[in-house]
Design a protein around this motif. Structure first.
Motif, PDB file in Angstrom:
ATOM      1  N   VAL A 220      45.434  34.321  43.588  1.00 36.20           N
ATOM      2  CA  VAL A 220      45.364  34.467  45.046  1.00 36.20           C
ATOM      3  C   VAL A 220      46.654  35.065  45.607  1.00 36.20           C
ATOM      4  O   VAL A 220      46.620  35.883  46.530  1.00 36.20           O
ATOM      5  CB  VAL A 220      45.067  33.102  45.711  1.00 36.20           C
ATOM      6  CG1 VAL A 220      45.035  33.245  47.231  1.00 36.20           C
ATOM      7  CG2 VAL A 220      43.742  32.553  45.212  1.00 36.20           C
ATOM      8  N   LEU A 221      47.786  34.681  45.048  1.00 34.17           N
ATOM      9  CA  LEU A 221      49.059  35.232  45.527  1.00 34.17           C
ATOM     10  C   LEU A 221      49.116  36.742  45.303  1.00 34.17           C
ATOM     11  O   LEU A 221      49.539  37.499  46.182  1.00 34.17           O
ATOM     12  CB  LEU A 221      50.224  34.545  44.829  1.00 34.17           C
ATOM     13  CG  LEU A 221      51.628  34.943  45.311  1.00 34.17           C
ATOM     14  CD1 LEU A 221      51.799  34.617  46.789  1.00 34.17           C
ATOM     15  CD2 LEU A 221      52.692  34.238  44.473  1.00 34.17           C
ATOM     16  N   LEU A 222      48.686  37.184  44.132  1.00 36.74           N
ATOM     17  CA  LEU A 222      48.659  38.616  43.841  1.00 36.74           C
ATOM     18  C   LEU A 222      47.671  39.332  44.757  1.00 36.74           C
ATOM     19  O   LEU A 222      47.968  40.413  45.288  1.00 36.74           O
ATOM     20  CB  LEU A 222      48.276  38.839  42.377  1.00 36.74           C
ATOM     21  CG  LEU A 222      48.114  40.296  41.931  1.00 36.74           C
ATOM     22  CD1 LEU A 222      49.412  41.069  42.133  1.00 36.74           C
ATOM     23  CD2 LEU A 222      47.665  40.364  40.471  1.00 36.74           C
ATOM     24  N   ARG A 223      46.510  38.749  44.976  1.00 36.56           N
ATOM     25  CA  ARG A 223      45.518  39.358  45.860  1.00 36.56           C
ATOM     26  C   ARG A 223      46.064  39.484  47.283  1.00 36.56           C
ATOM     27  O   ARG A 223      45.850  40.502  47.947  1.00 36.56           O
ATOM     28  CB  ARG A 223      44.239  38.503  45.873  1.00 36.56           C
ATOM     29  CG  ARG A 223      43.483  38.441  44.563  1.00 36.56           C
ATOM     30  CD  ARG A 223      42.272  37.524  44.683  1.00 36.56           C
ATOM     31  NE  ARG A 223      41.637  37.249  43.411  1.00 36.56           N
ATOM     32  CZ  ARG A 223      40.748  38.029  42.821  1.00 36.56           C
ATOM     33  NH1 ARG A 223      40.376  39.154  43.412  1.00 36.56           N
ATOM     34  NH2 ARG A 223      40.202  37.692  41.667  1.00 36.56           N
ATOM     35  N   ALA A 228      47.995  42.722  51.736  1.00 31.78           N
ATOM     36  CA  ALA A 228      49.056  43.036  52.707  1.00 31.78           C
ATOM     37  C   ALA A 228      49.545  44.467  52.519  1.00 31.78           C
ATOM     38  O   ALA A 228      49.823  45.178  53.495  1.00 31.78           O
ATOM     39  CB  ALA A 228      50.211  42.052  52.553  1.00 31.78           C
ATOM     40  N   SER A 229      49.646  44.913  51.268  1.00 30.52           N
ATOM     41  CA  SER A 229      50.056  46.301  50.991  1.00 30.52           C
ATOM     42  C   SER A 229      49.031  47.286  51.533  1.00 30.52           C
ATOM     43  O   SER A 229      49.388  48.363  52.021  1.00 30.52           O
ATOM     44  CB  SER A 229      50.228  46.502  49.479  1.00 30.52           C
ATOM     45  OG  SER A 229      51.229  45.650  48.963  1.00 30.52           O
ATOM     46  N   LEU A 264      43.069  51.854  47.064  1.00 30.52           N
ATOM     47  CA  LEU A 264      43.454  51.301  45.764  1.00 30.52           C
ATOM     48  C   LEU A 264      43.948  49.869  45.902  1.00 30.52           C
ATOM     49  O   LEU A 264      43.552  48.981  45.128  1.00 30.52           O
ATOM     50  CB  LEU A 264      44.527  52.184  45.128  1.00 30.52           C
ATOM     51  CG  LEU A 264      45.055  51.726  43.762  1.00 30.52           C
ATOM     52  CD1 LEU A 264      43.927  51.710  42.736  1.00 30.52           C
ATOM     53  CD2 LEU A 264      46.192  52.631  43.295  1.00 30.52           C
ATOM     54  N   CYS A 265      44.813  49.627  46.896  1.00 29.93           N
ATOM     55  CA  CYS A 265      45.341  48.270  47.114  1.00 29.93           C
ATOM     56  C   CYS A 265      44.219  47.310  47.508  1.00 29.93           C
ATOM     57  O   CYS A 265      44.152  46.173  47.020  1.00 29.93           O
ATOM     58  CB  CYS A 265      46.414  48.291  48.203  1.00 29.93           C
ATOM     59  SG  CYS A 265      47.950  49.109  47.726  1.00 29.93           S
ATOM     60  N   LEU A 266      43.323  47.772  48.375  1.00 32.89           N
ATOM     61  CA  LEU A 266      42.233  46.910  48.836  1.00 32.89           C
ATOM     62  C   LEU A 266      41.277  46.571  47.701  1.00 32.89           C
ATOM     63  O   LEU A 266      40.907  45.406  47.505  1.00 32.89           O
ATOM     64  CB  LEU A 266      41.483  47.601  49.976  1.00 32.89           C
ATOM     65  CG  LEU A 266      40.305  46.833  50.581  1.00 32.89           C
ATOM     66  CD1 LEU A 266      40.752  45.490  51.125  1.00 32.89           C
ATOM     67  CD2 LEU A 266      39.633  47.658  51.672  1.00 32.89           C
ATOM     68  N   LEU A 267      40.887  47.581  46.935  1.00 27.42           N
ATOM     69  CA  LEU A 267      39.957  47.340  45.828  1.00 27.42           C
ATOM     70  C   LEU A 267      40.597  46.461  44.758  1.00 27.42           C
ATOM     71  O   LEU A 267      39.925  45.608  44.164  1.00 27.42           O
ATOM     72  CB  LEU A 267      39.499  48.665  45.229  1.00 27.42           C
ATOM     73  CG  LEU A 267      38.590  49.525  46.123  1.00 27.42           C
ATOM     74  CD1 LEU A 267      38.323  50.876  45.474  1.00 27.42           C
ATOM     75  CD2 LEU A 267      37.276  48.799  46.409  1.00 27.42           C
ATOM     76  N   PRO A 272      37.352  41.337  40.353  1.00 29.12           N
ATOM     77  CA  PRO A 272      36.984  40.051  39.746  1.00 29.12           C
ATOM     78  C   PRO A 272      38.147  39.466  38.956  1.00 29.12           C
ATOM     79  O   PRO A 272      38.962  40.203  38.391  1.00 29.12           O
ATOM     80  CB  PRO A 272      35.817  40.422  38.818  1.00 29.12           C
ATOM     81  CG  PRO A 272      35.269  41.703  39.379  1.00 29.12           C
ATOM     82  CD  PRO A 272      36.453  42.433  39.945  1.00 29.12           C
ATOM     83  N   SER A 273      38.219  38.160  38.909  1.00 32.39           N
ATOM     84  CA  SER A 273      39.349  37.497  38.239  1.00 32.39           C
ATOM     85  C   SER A 273      39.446  37.890  36.768  1.00 32.39           C
ATOM     86  O   SER A 273      40.553  38.027  36.229  1.00 32.39           O
ATOM     87  CB  SER A 273      39.205  35.977  38.361  1.00 32.39           C
ATOM     88  OG  SER A 273      39.289  35.566  39.704  1.00 32.39           O
TER      89      SER A 273
END
Length: 290
Positions: A220-223, A228-229, A264-267, A272-273
Protein backbone atom coordinates in the motif's frame (compact mmCIF):
# COMPACT_ATOMS: atom_id res chain seq x y z
CA UNK A 1 -14.89 23.17 9.63
CA UNK A 2 -17.02 20.06 9.11
CA UNK A 3 -20.28 22.04 9.41
CA UNK A 4 -18.96 24.59 6.92
CA UNK A 5 -18.12 21.80 4.50
CA UNK A 6 -21.58 20.25 4.75
CA UNK A 7 -23.27 23.64 4.25
CA UNK A 8 -21.18 24.45 1.17
CA UNK A 9 -21.75 20.96 -0.24
CA UNK A 10 -25.50 21.42 0.17
CA UNK A 11 -25.39 24.82 -1.52
CA UNK A 12 -23.24 23.56 -4.38
CA UNK A 13 -25.42 20.49 -4.83
CA UNK A 14 -28.59 22.60 -4.98
CA UNK A 15 -27.09 24.90 -7.62
CA UNK A 16 -25.91 21.88 -9.60
CA UNK A 17 -29.43 20.42 -9.51
CA UNK A 18 -31.00 23.74 -10.54
CA UNK A 19 -28.52 24.01 -13.39
CA UNK A 20 -29.43 20.54 -14.66
CA UNK A 21 -33.18 21.17 -14.31
CA UNK A 22 -33.03 24.52 -16.13
CA UNK A 23 -30.71 23.22 -18.86
CA UNK A 24 -27.92 25.70 -18.08
CA UNK A 25 -24.99 25.58 -20.52
CA UNK A 26 -22.37 25.64 -17.68
CA UNK A 27 -19.85 27.57 -19.76
CA UNK A 28 -20.30 31.26 -19.01
CA UNK A 29 -19.00 33.31 -16.05
CA UNK A 30 -22.60 33.78 -14.80
CA UNK A 31 -23.79 30.18 -15.19
CA UNK A 32 -24.79 27.78 -12.42
CA UNK A 33 -21.33 26.25 -12.81
CA UNK A 34 -19.72 28.90 -10.57
CA UNK A 35 -21.77 28.44 -7.36
CA UNK A 36 -22.08 24.69 -7.95
CA UNK A 37 -18.37 24.12 -8.58
CA UNK A 38 -17.09 26.36 -5.78
CA UNK A 39 -19.68 25.05 -3.31
CA UNK A 40 -18.94 21.38 -3.93
CA UNK A 41 -15.17 21.79 -4.27
CA UNK A 42 -14.74 23.98 -1.20
CA UNK A 43 -17.16 21.84 0.79
CA UNK A 44 -15.17 18.69 0.08
CA UNK A 45 -11.94 20.47 1.01
CA UNK A 46 -13.40 21.66 4.34
CA UNK A 47 -14.66 18.19 5.24
CA UNK A 48 -11.28 16.66 4.35
CA UNK A 49 -9.41 19.22 6.47
CA UNK A 50 -11.70 18.61 9.45
CA UNK A 51 -11.00 14.88 9.12
CA UNK A 52 -7.23 15.50 9.01
CA UNK A 53 -7.35 17.84 12.02
CA UNK A 54 -8.92 14.98 13.98
CA UNK A 55 -5.81 12.91 13.36
CA UNK A 56 -3.29 15.57 14.44
CA UNK A 57 -1.99 16.49 17.86
CA UNK A 58 -3.75 19.71 18.84
CA UNK A 59 -1.74 22.92 19.15
CA UNK A 60 -3.00 25.98 21.01
CA UNK A 61 -3.47 28.14 17.84
CA UNK A 62 -5.56 25.45 16.12
CA UNK A 63 -9.04 26.59 17.26
CA UNK A 64 -8.44 30.14 16.00
CA UNK A 65 -6.99 28.88 12.71
CA UNK A 66 -9.93 26.50 12.20
CA UNK A 67 -12.52 29.23 12.78
CA UNK A 68 -10.78 31.83 10.60
CA UNK A 69 -10.20 29.37 7.75
CA UNK A 70 -13.78 28.10 7.88
CA UNK A 71 -15.23 31.60 8.00
CA UNK A 72 -13.03 32.84 5.15
CA UNK A 73 -13.95 29.92 2.87
CA UNK A 74 -17.66 30.19 3.69
CA UNK A 75 -17.72 33.94 3.01
CA UNK A 76 -15.75 33.60 -0.24
CA UNK A 77 -18.18 31.05 -1.66
CA UNK A 78 -21.09 33.16 -0.40
CA UNK A 79 -19.80 36.19 -2.32
CA UNK A 80 -19.37 34.08 -5.47
CA UNK A 81 -22.96 32.86 -5.06
CA UNK A 82 -24.25 36.40 -4.50
CA UNK A 83 -22.59 37.56 -7.71
CA UNK A 84 -24.21 34.67 -9.58
CA UNK A 85 -27.67 35.65 -8.35
CA UNK A 86 -26.93 39.27 -9.26
CA UNK A 87 -26.21 38.04 -12.80
CA UNK A 88 -22.64 39.35 -12.94
CA UNK A 89 -19.22 37.60 -13.05
CA UNK A 90 -17.63 36.93 -9.68
CA UNK A 91 -14.04 37.09 -10.93
CA UNK A 92 -12.18 39.68 -13.03
CA UNK A 93 -15.07 42.08 -12.55
CA UNK A 94 -14.47 45.73 -11.61
CA UNK A 95 -17.42 47.07 -13.59
CA UNK A 96 -18.90 48.90 -10.58
CA UNK A 97 -17.66 49.93 -7.13
CA UNK A 98 -19.73 47.11 -5.61
CA UNK A 99 -18.19 44.54 -7.95
CA UNK A 100 -14.69 45.86 -7.25
CA UNK A 101 -15.31 45.71 -3.50
CA UNK A 102 -16.52 42.10 -3.74
CA UNK A 103 -13.52 41.16 -5.87
CA UNK A 104 -11.10 42.64 -3.34
CA UNK A 105 -13.01 41.06 -0.45
CA UNK A 106 -12.76 37.63 -2.12
CA UNK A 107 -9.01 38.13 -2.56
CA UNK A 108 -8.58 38.99 1.13
CA UNK A 109 -10.70 36.00 2.16
CA UNK A 110 -8.79 33.52 0.00
CA UNK A 111 -5.50 34.87 1.37
CA UNK A 112 -6.76 34.26 4.92
CA UNK A 113 -7.96 30.78 3.98
CA UNK A 114 -4.67 30.02 2.23
CA UNK A 115 -2.72 31.01 5.33
CA UNK A 116 -4.89 28.68 7.41
CA UNK A 117 -4.38 25.83 4.96
CA UNK A 118 -0.63 26.56 4.88
CA UNK A 119 -0.62 26.24 8.68
CA UNK A 120 -2.25 22.83 8.41
CA UNK A 121 0.18 21.76 5.66
CA UNK A 122 3.10 22.81 7.87
CA UNK A 123 1.59 20.96 10.84
CA UNK A 124 1.09 17.73 8.88
CA UNK A 125 4.68 17.70 7.58
CA UNK A 126 6.29 17.92 11.03
CA UNK A 127 7.71 14.75 12.63
CA UNK A 128 5.35 13.41 15.27
CA UNK A 129 2.44 15.49 13.96
CA UNK A 130 -0.09 12.66 14.00
CA UNK A 131 -1.79 11.02 16.96
CA UNK A 132 -0.38 7.79 18.37
CA UNK A 133 -1.70 5.16 20.77
CA UNK A 134 -0.30 7.26 23.63
CA UNK A 135 -2.53 10.21 22.63
CA UNK A 136 -5.90 8.53 22.06
CA UNK A 137 -7.75 5.32 22.81
CA UNK A 138 -9.60 5.52 19.48
CA UNK A 139 -7.68 3.40 16.92
CA UNK A 140 -9.60 4.97 14.01
CA UNK A 141 -7.89 8.31 14.71
CA UNK A 142 -4.39 6.84 14.34
CA UNK A 143 -3.35 6.93 10.66
CA UNK A 144 -1.21 4.23 9.10
CA UNK A 145 2.09 5.01 7.45
CA UNK A 146 0.42 4.97 4.03
CA UNK A 147 -2.37 7.26 5.21
CA UNK A 148 0.18 9.71 6.60
CA UNK A 149 1.89 9.79 3.20
CA UNK A 150 -1.46 10.27 1.45
CA UNK A 151 -2.40 13.16 3.75
CA UNK A 152 0.96 14.87 3.43
CA UNK A 153 1.11 14.47 -0.36
CA UNK A 154 -2.49 15.61 -0.68
CA UNK A 155 -1.80 18.72 1.38
CA UNK A 156 1.33 19.62 -0.58
CA UNK A 157 -0.58 19.28 -3.85
CA UNK A 158 -3.45 21.36 -2.41
CA UNK A 159 -0.95 24.05 -1.38
CA UNK A 160 0.60 24.05 -4.87
CA UNK A 161 -2.89 24.33 -6.36
CA UNK A 162 -3.58 27.39 -4.20
CA UNK A 163 -0.30 28.92 -5.32
CA UNK A 164 -1.26 28.24 -8.93
CA UNK A 165 -4.55 30.01 -8.26
CA UNK A 166 -2.75 33.22 -7.29
CA UNK A 167 -0.41 32.92 -10.29
CA UNK A 168 -3.18 32.45 -12.84
CA UNK A 169 -5.20 35.27 -11.27
CA UNK A 170 -2.25 37.62 -11.77
CA UNK A 171 -1.85 36.43 -15.36
CA UNK A 172 -5.59 36.89 -15.92
CA UNK A 173 -5.46 40.54 -14.88
CA UNK A 174 -2.46 41.05 -17.16
CA UNK A 175 -4.45 39.53 -20.01
CA UNK A 176 -7.33 41.94 -19.30
CA UNK A 177 -4.97 44.91 -19.44
CA UNK A 178 -3.74 43.63 -22.79
CA UNK A 179 -7.33 43.45 -24.04
CA UNK A 180 -7.50 39.67 -24.08
CA UNK A 181 -9.62 36.97 -22.44
CA UNK A 182 -8.51 36.57 -18.77
CA UNK A 183 -9.35 32.86 -18.80
CA UNK A 184 -7.29 31.90 -21.87
CA UNK A 185 -3.55 32.15 -22.40
CA UNK A 186 -2.89 32.60 -26.13
CA UNK A 187 -3.62 30.66 -28.11
CA UNK A 188 -5.76 28.10 -26.25
CA UNK A 189 -4.23 27.60 -22.79
CA UNK A 190 -6.94 27.29 -20.10
CA UNK A 191 -5.60 29.22 -17.11
CA UNK A 192 -7.74 27.45 -14.52
CA UNK A 193 -6.49 24.01 -15.64
CA UNK A 194 -3.30 23.97 -13.47
CA UNK A 195 -5.24 25.31 -10.50
CA UNK A 196 -7.77 22.48 -10.60
CA UNK A 197 -5.54 19.64 -11.81
CA UNK A 198 -4.63 18.36 -8.32
CA UNK A 199 -6.88 20.48 -6.12
CA UNK A 200 -8.61 17.40 -4.72
CA UNK A 201 -5.62 15.13 -4.11
CA UNK A 202 -6.44 15.46 -0.41
CA UNK A 203 -9.58 13.44 -1.14
CA UNK A 204 -8.37 11.03 -3.83
CA UNK A 205 -5.15 9.88 -2.12
CA UNK A 206 -6.62 9.02 1.33
CA UNK A 207 -9.65 7.44 -0.36
CA UNK A 208 -7.35 5.21 -2.43
CA UNK A 209 -5.44 4.16 0.71
CA UNK A 210 -8.71 3.36 2.49
CA UNK A 211 -9.88 1.18 -0.42
CA UNK A 212 -6.53 -0.62 -0.69
CA UNK A 213 -6.48 -1.32 3.03
CA UNK A 214 -10.13 -2.39 3.02
CA UNK A 215 -9.37 -4.84 0.19
CA UNK A 216 -6.26 -6.00 2.09
CA UNK A 217 -3.98 -5.20 -0.84
CA UNK A 218 -0.25 -5.50 -0.28
CA UNK A 219 2.37 -2.81 -1.01
CA UNK A 220 0.00 0.00 0.00
CA UNK A 221 2.85 2.41 0.75
CA UNK A 222 4.34 1.83 -2.70
CA UNK A 223 0.93 2.20 -4.35
CA UNK A 224 0.35 5.47 -2.51
CA UNK A 225 3.72 6.80 -3.66
CA UNK A 226 2.95 5.90 -7.26
CA UNK A 227 -0.55 7.41 -7.10
CA UNK A 228 0.87 10.64 -5.64
CA UNK A 229 3.46 10.68 -8.45
CA UNK A 230 0.61 10.34 -10.98
CA UNK A 231 -1.02 13.44 -9.47
CA UNK A 232 2.25 15.34 -9.69
CA UNK A 233 2.94 14.42 -13.32
CA UNK A 234 -0.64 15.33 -14.26
CA UNK A 235 -0.11 18.72 -12.62
CA UNK A 236 3.07 19.10 -14.69
CA UNK A 237 1.02 18.21 -17.78
CA UNK A 238 -1.60 20.84 -16.92
CA UNK A 239 1.11 23.49 -16.50
CA UNK A 240 2.81 22.44 -19.74
CA UNK A 241 -0.40 22.64 -21.75
CA UNK A 242 -1.53 25.96 -20.30
CA UNK A 243 1.73 27.86 -20.43
CA UNK A 244 2.45 26.51 -23.90
CA UNK A 245 -0.85 28.03 -25.03
CA UNK A 246 -2.39 24.63 -25.77
CA UNK A 247 -5.87 23.35 -25.00
CA UNK A 248 -6.43 20.88 -22.15
CA UNK A 249 -6.45 17.70 -24.18
CA UNK A 250 -4.62 18.57 -27.38
CA UNK A 251 -1.12 17.60 -26.27
CA UNK A 252 2.02 17.98 -28.32
CA UNK A 253 5.15 15.90 -27.83
CA UNK A 254 5.90 17.27 -24.34
CA UNK A 255 2.31 16.81 -23.23
CA UNK A 256 2.20 13.25 -24.55
CA UNK A 257 5.34 12.39 -22.57
CA UNK A 258 3.84 13.80 -19.35
CA UNK A 259 0.52 12.04 -19.96
CA UNK A 260 2.43 8.82 -20.58
CA UNK A 261 4.27 9.20 -17.26
CA UNK A 262 0.97 9.92 -15.51
CA UNK A 263 -0.62 6.80 -17.00
CA UNK A 264 2.43 4.67 -16.12
CA UNK A 265 2.39 5.79 -12.47
CA UNK A 266 -1.37 5.31 -12.20
CA UNK A 267 -1.39 1.86 -13.79
CA UNK A 268 1.57 0.78 -11.65
CA UNK A 269 -0.33 1.84 -8.52
CA UNK A 270 -3.23 -0.38 -9.63
CA UNK A 271 -1.14 -3.46 -10.49
CA UNK A 272 -2.24 -6.75 -8.88
CA UNK A 273 -0.19 -7.61 -5.81
CA UNK A 274 1.24 -10.74 -7.42
CA UNK A 275 2.72 -8.65 -10.23
CA UNK A 276 4.39 -6.34 -7.73
CA UNK A 277 5.63 -9.38 -5.81
CA UNK A 278 7.31 -10.57 -8.99
CA UNK A 279 9.15 -7.26 -9.31
CA UNK A 280 9.84 -6.86 -5.57
CA UNK A 281 10.25 -10.41 -4.29
CA UNK A 282 11.73 -9.27 -0.98
CA UNK A 283 8.53 -7.25 -0.27
CA UNK A 284 10.57 -4.57 1.48
CA UNK A 285 7.92 -2.04 0.56
CA UNK A 286 4.90 -4.19 1.31
CA UNK A 287 4.11 -2.30 4.51
CA UNK A 288 2.92 -5.39 6.32
CA UNK A 289 2.04 -3.62 9.53
CA UNK A 290 0.19 -0.62 8.11
Amino acid sequence: MFATGLTLLFSGGCHFAFGVITGDDWSGPTSYRKPALFGISTGLTCISMSWVWGKLRIWSPDPVVVWLTSLALALEVTLITIQFWRGVPSHFNHATYRDAFIEVAMLVLIIIASLGISWLVFRSLLPGAFLTADDTHDPSRIPSTSMKLAIRAGFVLLWISLLMGFIISSIGWAEIQAGRNPEILPQAGVLKFPHGACLHALQTLPLAVFVWQFLKCRHVLLRTSLFASAHLTFLAYACWQTFSGLARFEPGVGGMILLGLTSLCLLSALWPSRWIDAVLPTQRLSEAGS
